[in-house]
Design a protein around this motif. Sequence first.
Motif, PDB file in Angstrom:
ATOM      1  N   VAL A 260      -5.953   3.710   1.931  1.00 20.85           N
ATOM      2  CA  VAL A 260      -5.212   2.492   2.230  1.00 20.85           C
ATOM      3  C   VAL A 260      -5.975   1.600   3.207  1.00 20.85           C
ATOM      4  CG1 VAL A 260      -3.136   1.622   3.371  1.00 20.85           C
ATOM      5  CG2 VAL A 260      -2.956   3.463   1.695  1.00 20.85           C
ATOM      6  N   ILE A 261      -6.498   2.207   4.273  1.00 21.86           N
ATOM      7  CA  ILE A 261      -7.221   1.404   5.273  1.00 21.86           C
ATOM      8  C   ILE A 261      -8.631   1.073   4.790  1.00 21.86           C
ATOM      9  CG2 ILE A 261      -8.128   1.378   7.619  1.00 21.86           C
ATOM     10  CD1 ILE A 261      -5.759   3.057   8.475  1.00 21.86           C
ATOM     11  N   GLY A 262      -9.332   2.105   4.317  1.00 18.66           N
ATOM     12  CA  GLY A 262     -10.687   1.881   3.834  1.00 18.66           C
ATOM     13  C   GLY A 262     -10.741   1.012   2.600  1.00 18.66           C
ATOM     14  N   GLY A 263      -9.714   1.077   1.785  1.00 22.30           N
ATOM     15  CA  GLY A 263      -9.689   0.280   0.560  1.00 22.30           C
ATOM     16  C   GLY A 263      -9.120  -1.101   0.724  1.00 22.30           C
ATOM     17  N   GLY A 264      -8.721  -1.458   1.918  1.00 21.56           N
ATOM     18  CA  GLY A 264      -8.216  -2.797   2.177  1.00 21.56           C
ATOM     19  C   GLY A 264      -6.816  -3.055   1.657  1.00 21.56           C
ATOM     20  N   VAL A 265      -6.048  -1.989   1.412  1.00 21.26           N
ATOM     21  CA  VAL A 265      -4.719  -2.154   0.828  1.00 21.26           C
ATOM     22  C   VAL A 265      -3.744  -2.773   1.816  1.00 21.26           C
ATOM     23  CG1 VAL A 265      -2.798  -0.928  -0.271  1.00 21.26           C
ATOM     24  CG2 VAL A 265      -5.146  -0.225  -0.719  1.00 21.26           C
ATOM     25  N   LEU A 266      -3.954  -2.579   3.107  1.00 24.48           N
ATOM     26  CA  LEU A 266      -3.034  -3.130   4.098  1.00 24.48           C
ATOM     27  C   LEU A 266      -3.021  -4.652   4.090  1.00 24.48           C
ATOM     28  CD1 LEU A 266      -3.306  -0.820   7.222  1.00 24.48           C
ATOM     29  CD2 LEU A 266      -1.474  -1.005   5.559  1.00 24.48           C
ATOM     30  N   ARG A 267      -4.065  -5.250   3.558  1.00 23.29           N
ATOM     31  CA  ARG A 267      -4.012  -6.692   3.335  1.00 23.29           C
ATOM     32  C   ARG A 267      -3.210  -6.887   2.051  1.00 23.29           C
ATOM     33  NH1 ARG A 267      -9.380  -5.630   4.180  1.00 23.29           N
ATOM     34  NH2 ARG A 267      -9.852  -6.040   1.983  1.00 23.29           N
ATOM     35  N   MET A 268      -1.985  -7.374   2.175  1.00 25.79           N
ATOM     36  CA  MET A 268      -1.051  -7.376   1.052  1.00 25.79           C
ATOM     37  C   MET A 268      -1.596  -8.113  -0.163  1.00 25.79           C
ATOM     38  SD  MET A 268       1.283  -5.417   1.886  1.00 25.79           S
ATOM     39  CE  MET A 268       2.495  -5.675   0.613  1.00 25.79           C
ATOM     40  N   GLN A 269      -2.503  -9.058   0.050  1.00 29.01           N
ATOM     41  CA  GLN A 269      -3.067  -9.739  -1.088  1.00 29.01           C
ATOM     42  C   GLN A 269      -4.018  -8.825  -1.863  1.00 29.01           C
ATOM     43  OE1 GLN A 269      -3.615 -10.459   2.059  1.00 29.01           O
ATOM     44  NE2 GLN A 269      -5.725 -11.008   2.522  1.00 29.01           N
ATOM     45  N   SER A 270      -4.352  -7.668  -1.289  1.00 24.40           N
ATOM     46  CA  SER A 270      -5.264  -6.741  -1.956  1.00 24.40           C
ATOM     47  C   SER A 270      -4.559  -5.483  -2.446  1.00 24.40           C
ATOM     48  CB  SER A 270      -6.409  -6.343  -0.995  1.00 24.40           C
ATOM     49  OG  SER A 270      -7.124  -7.470  -0.566  1.00 24.40           O
ATOM     50  N   ILE A 271      -3.214  -5.469  -2.440  1.00 19.57           N
ATOM     51  CA  ILE A 271      -2.510  -4.260  -2.836  1.00 19.57           C
ATOM     52  C   ILE A 271      -2.731  -3.918  -4.304  1.00 19.57           C
ATOM     53  CG2 ILE A 271      -0.321  -5.325  -3.526  1.00 19.57           C
ATOM     54  CD1 ILE A 271       1.079  -3.017  -2.013  1.00 19.57           C
ATOM     55  N   ASP A 272      -3.157  -4.919  -5.088  1.00 19.45           N
ATOM     56  CA  ASP A 272      -3.375  -4.663  -6.502  1.00 19.45           C
ATOM     57  C   ASP A 272      -4.561  -3.744  -6.756  1.00 19.45           C
ATOM     58  OD1 ASP A 272      -5.140  -6.596  -5.599  1.00 19.45           O
ATOM     59  OD2 ASP A 272      -5.251  -7.636  -7.525  1.00 19.45           O
ATOM     60  N   VAL A 273      -5.369  -3.458  -5.749  1.00 18.47           N
ATOM     61  CA  VAL A 273      -6.523  -2.583  -5.971  1.00 18.47           C
ATOM     62  C   VAL A 273      -6.096  -1.140  -6.218  1.00 18.47           C
ATOM     63  CG1 VAL A 273      -8.074  -4.014  -4.613  1.00 18.47           C
ATOM     64  CG2 VAL A 273      -6.902  -2.102  -3.507  1.00 18.47           C
ATOM     65  N   ILE A 274      -4.860  -0.771  -5.851  1.00 15.84           N
ATOM     66  CA  ILE A 274      -4.392   0.586  -6.130  1.00 15.84           C
ATOM     67  C   ILE A 274      -3.402   0.638  -7.283  1.00 15.84           C
ATOM     68  CG2 ILE A 274      -4.747   1.401  -3.768  1.00 15.84           C
ATOM     69  CD1 ILE A 274      -1.684   1.196  -3.388  1.00 15.84           C
ATOM     70  N   THR A 275      -2.971  -0.505  -7.783  1.00 14.65           N
ATOM     71  CA  THR A 275      -1.940  -0.497  -8.812  1.00 14.65           C
ATOM     72  C   THR A 275      -2.480  -0.215 -10.200  1.00 14.65           C
ATOM     73  OG1 THR A 275      -2.115  -2.898  -9.128  1.00 14.65           O
ATOM     74  CG2 THR A 275      -0.513  -2.102  -7.501  1.00 14.65           C
TER      75      THR A 275
END
Length: 380
Positions: A260-275
């Motif tokens: 989550v932190i390393g992948g930048g997921v906490l930036r809500m505009q980047s949450i699609d990287v895990i979806t």
Amino acid sequence: MGAVKREVYIDYLRLLLIGLVVMQHLSVTYSGIGSWYYVEKAALGPVQQTVFLFFNSFNQSYFMGLLFFIAGCFVPGAYDRKGFWRFTADRFLRLGVPALFYMLLVQPLNLYILRTAGVWQQADFFAWYARYVSSFAFLGGSGPLWFAVALLIFSLFYALFRLLEGEANGSRPLCPLTTRYCIGLILLIAIVAFAIRLVQPIGTSILNMQFCFFSEYVFLFAAGIAASRNQWLAELRYEYGLKWLKAVLFLGIPCWIAVVIGGGVLRMQSIDVITGGWQWQAACYALLESFFGVGMSIGLLALFKEKCNRQSRFWQTLADNSFAVYVFHAPIIITLTLLLRDLQFWPLLKFALLSVLALPLCFALAHFVLRRLPLLKRIL
């Protein structure tokens, strides 16, 4: 085939999981992470965002999958006792009727509540309802009862398989539950989930079915059937389950933080990287979800079998009302959250407050009102 014996710890575990379902929907209400009827728009700081994201994603990774596993455990025994026709008729009565009841009555009630509160804009409710029924749009209005619809479909496929298979399954030797099998199951769930999310990423649905999570649901339902055939629950040791819980806590959670932190997921505009999609974050997230799903299932089953296997009138009463809570919690918590929407609290504190208020209210209404009504008593 050795049928799974119904023990109190399974009812208590199911009670916990349904309580988490209620809390999950409250969490979505105040975080906006996920989909629900009513969401309060609020700015989340990094701490609240992280807590909500972990709570929602961690619960999602195992609680519905474990419910499917538990259901799968009892399907073979029910089929053995009833045969194809009685089994399928019973599944339609226990799963299909509540789902249809929800689609035709509870779902419109939810929307009517939202309309009354000015959240859902619909000028003529009764004209909408007529279109909702006549166009078969109600098939997508299952709300939380998507679980009953999916379980009905899984059960019917199992019944057809048994009908075609005949009695050949009875002579198969027992297969013990091994760590190698569990690891293989984790990898299988993760690979299929990653593949599904290439076309159906997290956040999408078809007729209210979020196929992005169905890899775990299907395989854990099948694992429940295998558990019944091979007596895994009877042989499950507390020490073995504890090892899986420790693995989730001390290995899985740090990995989740890293993704989550390393992948930048906490930036809500980047949450699609895990979806979903061809991102390493999506692949790692699918693997973590699968690991949590299998590990928490084994761990909680062993923990409850060891520590929560004593009869208690109070807890059994709650457990007996858990399905009614599952069916009716949506209009209850929608109403409660709308009544308190002007309360100015941090979203995380508001979530905690509403959880404390909503859970007792849901169970009280289920026990003292809903399950005492003649019509509802038959389906709940």
